[in-house]
Design a protein around this motif. Structure first.
Motif, short mmCIF file in Angstrom:
data_model
loop_
_atom_site.label_atom_id
_atom_site.label_comp_id
_atom_site.label_asym_id
_atom_site.label_seq_id
_atom_site.Cartn_x
_atom_site.Cartn_y
_atom_site.Cartn_z
N SER A 1 37.68 30.97 44.94
CA SER A 1 38.71 31.61 45.76
C SER A 1 39.48 32.69 44.99
O SER A 1 40.47 33.20 45.49
CB SER A 1 39.69 30.54 46.26
OG SER A 1 40.34 29.93 45.16
N GLN A 2 39.02 33.04 43.80
CA GLN A 2 39.71 34.03 42.99
C GLN A 2 39.49 35.43 43.55
O GLN A 2 38.47 35.72 44.15
CB GLN A 2 39.23 33.98 41.53
CG GLN A 2 39.66 32.74 40.79
CD GLN A 2 38.91 31.50 41.24
OE1 GLN A 2 37.75 31.56 41.54
NE2 GLN A 2 39.60 30.38 41.27
N LYS B 1 43.07 29.84 40.23
CA LYS B 1 43.80 30.64 41.22
C LYS B 1 45.28 30.71 40.86
O LYS B 1 45.91 31.77 40.96
CB LYS B 1 43.60 30.02 42.62
CG LYS B 1 44.18 30.81 43.74
CD LYS B 1 43.30 31.96 44.10
CE LYS B 1 43.78 32.58 45.39
NZ LYS B 1 43.16 33.85 45.62
#
Length: 155
Positions: free
Chosen positions: A96-97, A149
């Motif tokens: 999800s970066q 994240k």
């Protein structure tokens, strides 16, 4: 500003690792660090990815957590090897970066923890090899993804 900060970081590391502080050795260290910064500037490597300053405020917290995970995974890997509980699996995990630096940090963190290896990166999907399903479940739980994240500064 980033060039100066890179010089300070390089010189600090050089001084810490050299252990010799005579005038000649220190001046050669300063010259070599200046030359490295010059080369990095000429190659346009001093940017947000080449010198990710946004990581610094949260880096110590993340590294302490990562070292704990590495230690726990070492114990789990040794236990799996001793008991023969080895059933390798390959699976895909989504990252999800937002930045490439954070994605690489996530992939390297997976690889640093014993029992798992990131074998391929395709944009926001990583192919991971795990020693057994316990290690795979640890990666699939997305705890490390959320930590990276957070390190990136988006949470």
């Amino acid at each position: 500003m980033k060039s100066f900060l890179l010089f300070v970081i390089l010189l600090s590391l050089w001084l810490l690792m050299s252990g010799h502080y005579t005038f000649l050795i220190t001046s050669l260290g300063v010259i070599s660090c200046l030359f490295c910064v010059y080369l990095a500037k000429r190659a346009n490597l001093i940017d947000d990815e080449g010198l990710p300053l946004f990581f610094l405020p949260r880096l110590l917290n993340y590294l302490l957590w990562l070292f704990k995970e590495i230690f726990n995974s070492n114990i789990g890997t040794a236990k799996a090897i001793i008991t023969g509980d080895i059933n390798p699996e390959i699976f895909i995990v989504k990252s999800s970066q937002n930045t490439d630096v954070a994605k690489v940090t996530y992939a390297n963190s997976i690889t640093l923890t014993p029992g798992t290896v990131t074998t391929q990166i395709n944009e926001d999907k990583f192919e991971v090899h795990a020693l057994n399903s316990d290690f795979g479940n640890d990666v699939r739980s997305n705890v490390m993804d959320k930590k990276v994240k957070w390190l990136e500064g988006d949470i």
